[in-house]
Design an enzyme around this catalytic site. Structure first.
Site, mmCIF file in Angstrom:
data_model
loop_
_atom_site.group_PDB
_atom_site.id
_atom_site.type_symbol
_atom_site.label_atom_id
_atom_site.label_comp_id
_atom_site.label_asym_id
_atom_site.label_seq_id
_atom_site.Cartn_x
_atom_site.Cartn_y
_atom_site.Cartn_z
ATOM 1 N N GLU A 1 -6.184 66.816 100.503
ATOM 2 C CA GLU A 1 -6.185 65.360 100.671
ATOM 3 C C GLU A 1 -5.127 64.762 99.738
ATOM 4 O O GLU A 1 -4.651 65.454 98.827
ATOM 5 C CB GLU A 1 -7.585 64.804 100.348
ATOM 6 C CG GLU A 1 -8.621 65.379 101.300
ATOM 7 C CD GLU A 1 -9.999 64.748 101.168
ATOM 8 O OE1 GLU A 1 -10.184 63.871 100.294
ATOM 9 O OE2 GLU A 1 -10.879 65.143 101.946
ATOM 10 N N GLY B 1 -5.389 68.596 95.890
ATOM 11 C CA GLY B 1 -4.682 69.744 96.457
ATOM 12 C C GLY B 1 -5.257 71.017 95.877
ATOM 13 O O GLY B 1 -6.173 71.623 96.439
ATOM 14 N N ARG C 1 -3.902 83.768 102.745
ATOM 15 C CA ARG C 1 -2.930 84.146 101.703
ATOM 16 C C ARG C 1 -2.238 85.467 102.031
ATOM 17 O O ARG C 1 -1.088 85.689 101.631
ATOM 18 C CB ARG C 1 -3.634 84.179 100.329
ATOM 19 C CG ARG C 1 -3.915 82.764 99.844
ATOM 20 C CD ARG C 1 -4.877 82.647 98.686
ATOM 21 N NE ARG C 1 -5.121 81.213 98.407
ATOM 22 C CZ ARG C 1 -6.077 80.742 97.642
ATOM 23 N NH1 ARG C 1 -6.924 81.582 97.038
ATOM 24 N NH2 ARG C 1 -6.218 79.448 97.450
ATOM 25 N N ARG D 1 32.339 92.724 101.632
ATOM 26 C CA ARG D 1 33.180 91.713 100.974
ATOM 27 C C ARG D 1 33.902 92.341 99.777
ATOM 28 O O ARG D 1 33.264 92.964 98.918
ATOM 29 C CB ARG D 1 32.287 90.569 100.486
ATOM 30 C CG ARG D 1 32.953 89.573 99.590
ATOM 31 C CD ARG D 1 33.866 88.659 100.364
ATOM 32 N NE ARG D 1 34.498 87.702 99.478
ATOM 33 C CZ ARG D 1 35.289 86.723 99.896
ATOM 34 N NH1 ARG D 1 35.552 86.576 101.189
ATOM 35 N NH2 ARG D 1 35.831 85.884 99.034
ATOM 36 N N GLN E 1 23.585 83.782 96.057
ATOM 37 C CA GLN E 1 24.590 84.051 95.013
ATOM 38 C C GLN E 1 25.568 85.147 95.458
ATOM 39 O O GLN E 1 26.777 85.024 95.273
ATOM 40 C CB GLN E 1 23.866 84.452 93.712
ATOM 41 C CG GLN E 1 24.737 84.479 92.490
ATOM 42 C CD GLN E 1 25.272 83.090 92.128
ATOM 43 O OE1 GLN E 1 24.737 82.073 92.550
ATOM 44 N NE2 GLN E 1 26.348 83.057 91.378
ATOM 45 N N GLY F 1 30.086 81.085 98.549
ATOM 46 C CA GLY F 1 30.188 79.874 99.388
ATOM 47 C C GLY F 1 29.520 80.067 100.739
ATOM 48 O O GLY F 1 28.885 79.148 101.265
ATOM 49 N N GLU G 1 -1.222 77.120 100.687
ATOM 50 C CA GLU G 1 -2.368 78.037 100.669
ATOM 51 C C GLU G 1 -2.651 78.557 99.242
ATOM 52 O O GLU G 1 -3.069 79.688 99.034
ATOM 53 C CB GLU G 1 -2.180 79.164 101.690
ATOM 54 C CG GLU G 1 -2.045 78.571 103.092
ATOM 55 C CD GLU G 1 -2.281 79.511 104.228
ATOM 56 O OE1 GLU G 1 -3.094 80.423 104.054
ATOM 57 O OE2 GLU G 1 -1.677 79.311 105.285
HETATM 58 N N1 CAA Z 1 -14.583 83.558 98.663
HETATM 59 C C1 CAA Z 1 -15.915 83.192 98.691
HETATM 60 N N2 CAA Z 1 -16.445 82.292 97.827
HETATM 61 C C2 CAA Z 1 -15.619 81.742 96.901
HETATM 62 C C3 CAA Z 1 -14.260 82.073 96.814
HETATM 63 C C4 CAA Z 1 -13.744 83.018 97.747
HETATM 64 N N3 CAA Z 1 -12.466 83.385 97.729
HETATM 65 N N4 CAA Z 1 -13.702 81.370 95.815
HETATM 66 C C5 CAA Z 1 -14.683 80.609 95.249
HETATM 67 N N5 CAA Z 1 -15.834 80.850 95.929
HETATM 68 C C6 CAA Z 1 -17.157 80.262 95.649
HETATM 69 C C7 CAA Z 1 -17.571 80.584 94.217
HETATM 70 O O1 CAA Z 1 -18.224 81.840 94.155
HETATM 71 C C8 CAA Z 1 -18.498 79.415 93.911
HETATM 72 O O2 CAA Z 1 -19.754 79.646 94.465
HETATM 73 P P1 CAA Z 1 -21.052 79.851 93.503
HETATM 74 O O3 CAA Z 1 -21.131 78.612 92.692
HETATM 75 O O4 CAA Z 1 -22.172 80.002 94.489
HETATM 76 O O5 CAA Z 1 -20.773 81.064 92.710
HETATM 77 C C9 CAA Z 1 -17.895 78.266 94.680
HETATM 78 O O6 CAA Z 1 -17.066 78.850 95.710
HETATM 79 C C10 CAA Z 1 -17.018 77.384 93.806
HETATM 80 O O7 CAA Z 1 -16.032 78.211 93.215
HETATM 81 P P2 CAA Z 1 -15.236 77.813 91.926
HETATM 82 O O8 CAA Z 1 -16.197 77.315 90.877
HETATM 83 O O9 CAA Z 1 -14.332 78.938 91.566
HETATM 84 O O10 CAA Z 1 -14.415 76.552 92.441
HETATM 85 P P3 CAA Z 1 -13.259 75.719 91.767
HETATM 86 O O11 CAA Z 1 -13.493 74.287 92.085
HETATM 87 O O12 CAA Z 1 -13.087 76.115 90.334
HETATM 88 O O13 CAA Z 1 -11.954 76.128 92.611
HETATM 89 C C11 CAA Z 1 -10.043 77.380 93.189
HETATM 90 C C12 CAA Z 1 -11.479 77.397 92.728
HETATM 91 C C13 CAA Z 1 -9.638 78.833 93.280
HETATM 92 C C14 CAA Z 1 -9.117 76.672 92.206
HETATM 93 C C15 CAA Z 1 -9.955 76.706 94.575
HETATM 94 O O14 CAA Z 1 -10.182 75.316 94.479
HETATM 95 C C16 CAA Z 1 -8.614 76.910 95.252
HETATM 96 O O15 CAA Z 1 -8.358 77.962 95.835
HETATM 97 N N6 CAA Z 1 -7.728 75.898 95.200
HETATM 98 C C17 CAA Z 1 -6.502 75.927 95.985
HETATM 99 C C18 CAA Z 1 -6.726 75.318 97.320
HETATM 100 C C19 CAA Z 1 -5.630 75.682 98.279
HETATM 101 O O16 CAA Z 1 -5.207 76.833 98.378
HETATM 102 N N7 CAA Z 1 -5.169 74.676 99.041
HETATM 103 C C20 CAA Z 1 -4.187 74.844 100.069
HETATM 104 C C21 CAA Z 1 -4.812 74.608 101.429
HETATM 105 S S1 CAA Z 1 -3.663 75.006 102.735
HETATM 106 C C22 CAA Z 1 -3.312 73.486 103.414
HETATM 107 O O17 CAA Z 1 -4.014 72.562 103.215
HETATM 108 C C23 CAA Z 1 -2.050 73.325 104.205
HETATM 109 C C24 CAA Z 1 -1.911 74.141 105.425
HETATM 110 O O18 CAA Z 1 -2.174 73.720 106.568
HETATM 111 C C25 CAA Z 1 -1.315 75.470 105.263
#
Ligand code: CAA
Length: 389
Positions: free
Chosen positions: A131, A135, A247, A272, A344, A348, A371
């Site tokens: 949003e 991010g 990913r 080259r 590089q 050019g 991602e």
């Molecule tokens: N698989 C399963 N569960 C998962 C997980 C995973 N990979 N990662 C976290 N969880 C679970 C955790 O176990 C936790 O659950 P419990 O409380 O039950 O244990 C819960 O999710 C919350 O996890 P965190 O406390 O680790 O959460 P956090 O708020 O600290 O965030 C983070 C973790 C890794 C930073 C995550 O927010 C993240 O990956 N951020 C990046 C987001 C991203 O990649 N955005 C890009 C989206 S792509 C897009 O939008 C554009 C497009 O079209 C390509």
């Protein structure tokens, strides 16, 4: 420790890889520069990729897919990305960010209705998590889904939605219970023509310009309760699980871009001449070639290893977050390193639009951002390794 990434390719893998390579060379290579320049969405080649089964490689045949494994997906995507990362992005989102979550968490009806058209290449899927103000910290999203009898009313804005301007279907994450933070997020499947789903302006981008990206706004968008993916409050875990799969796709995209840039640079360095010899004979250029090749091979091993880990996890319902994040981190930084060196080495000509080298350089950058940025991959890896937060 993960298993050694030794996994001979089957005849089926090799056939798929060769088909993808031939298709990319014959159909995408001649148009890639033109679509990069215009920023137009390549509908016709994407449709043909769908007919070849590239839009749902791991989706079972009963849901319109090719029914192959995670390594097959990576092998085909790598060939497409070697030629054009924009086509690769569209393919990656359809296969992983969109279809993977529905196949893993969806009901039979949801798989039939929402996966079949996308996996068979007749429709485009999108994933909406980010949003304007959230991010990397995805758990702080503000958009709201409010229950109204047998419906949910969706309100909010989603940013940077790959294929947003053209998608027929969306996986959307919204808060159903904001007080619960991550545990208050739910996932929804939304048809693109639902009243209240408004597509924002297409983003002008540095790279992957033929892949359309936009904001998607939800204004009292009413969807039936059967379009909720998973239970209420399970959305954040679904989003994260899907990103692990996504990913690997981005690692593959980075690998493909790096391979293309490397191959061009290797050949140029051999042809080259400067100061009476091929520039590759100078240690300054030769050592660049050595570092590029070594990092690409390491990226490939990490990426194939992540695909194999993902395939194994299908049987155990386990996670492969570590393998996926390591592959994405290393491969995307390698793509940036390799494309930088390739510009590089070409001098050019690397800066000129007459060659695709500058496009590879521009396309590589996004792999370190979307991602999950490189910083987020390091956070995921370090948290998993230390259990500290
Ligand atoms: N698989 C399963 N569960 C998962 C997980 C995973 N990979 N990662 C976290 N969880 C679970 C955790 O176990 C936790 O659950 P419990 O409380 O039950 O244990 C819960 O999710 C919350 O996890 P965190 O406390 O680790 O959460 P956090 O708020 O600290 O965030 C983070 C973790 C890794 C930073 C995550 O927010 C993240 O990956 N951020 C990046 C987001 C991203 O990649 N955005 C890009 C989206 S792509 C897009 O939008 C554009 C497009 O079209 C390509």
């Amino acid at each position: 420790m993960t298993d050694l990434p030794i996994h001979p390719l089957s005849e089926e893998h090799k056939m798929l890889r060769d088909t993808a390579r031939d298709f990319a060379q014959k159909e995408i290579a001649p148009i890639a520069a033109e679509f990069d320049e215009s920023g137009e969405f390549p509908h016709s080649t994407i449709k043909k990729m769908g007919e070849l089964g590239f839009m749902g490689i791991e989706a079972p045949e009963e849901y319109g897919g090719a029914g192959m494994d995670a390594l097959a997906y990576v092998l085909a995507l790598e060939e497409i990305c070697k030629v054009d990362a924009s086509h690769g992005t569209i393919m990656s989102v359809n296969n992983s960010l969109y279809s993977h979550g529905i196949l893993k968490f969806g009901t039979e009806e949801q798989k039939k209705k929402f996966v079949t058209p996308v996996a068979s290449g007749k429709a485009i899927g999108a994933y909406s998590l980010t949003e304007p103000q959230s991010g990397s910290d995805a758990g702080t999203m503000k958009s709201r889904a409010t229950r109204d009898g047998d419906f949910y009313i969706l309100n909010g804005s989603k940013s940077w939605v790959t294929s947003g301007p053209v998608a027929n279907y969306f996986v959307v994450f919204m808060m159903t219970d904001p007080g619960k933070k991550q545990k208050g997020v739910s996932a929804f499947l939304v048809e693109g023509n639902t009243p209240g789903l408004v597509r924002g302006k297409k983003e002008p981008k540095l790279g992957i310009r033929a892949s359309a990206t936009s904001e998607v706004i939800f204004e009292n968008c009413r969807i039936p309760i059967e379009n909720r993916l998973g239970g209420e409050g399970e959305g954040f875990k679904i989003a994260m699980t899907v990103l692990d799969a996504g990913r690997i796709g981005i690692a593959t995209q980075a690998l493909g871009i790096a391979e293309a840039a490397y191959e061009a640079a290797r050949q140029y360095a051999g042809q080259r001449e400067a100061f009476g010899q091929p520039i590759g004979a100078f240690q300054g250029i030769g050592f660049k070639i050595a570092d590029m090749k070594t990092r690409i091979e390491a990226s490939r091993l990490l990426t194939y290893n992540a695909a194999i880990a993902k395939e194994k996890a299908k049987a155990t319902n386990g996670r492969y977050s570590l393998e996926a994040s390591m592959a994405k981190l290393f491969a995307s930084e390698t793509a940036m390193f390799v494309t930088h060196q390739a510009v590089q080495i070409h001098g050019g000509m690397g800066y000129s639009k007459e060659l695709p080298i500058e496009r590879y350089f521009r396309d590589a950058k996004i792999t370190e951002i979307y991602e999950g940025t490189s910083e987020i991959q390091r956070l995921v890896i370090s948290r998993m390794e230390t259990n500290l937060r």
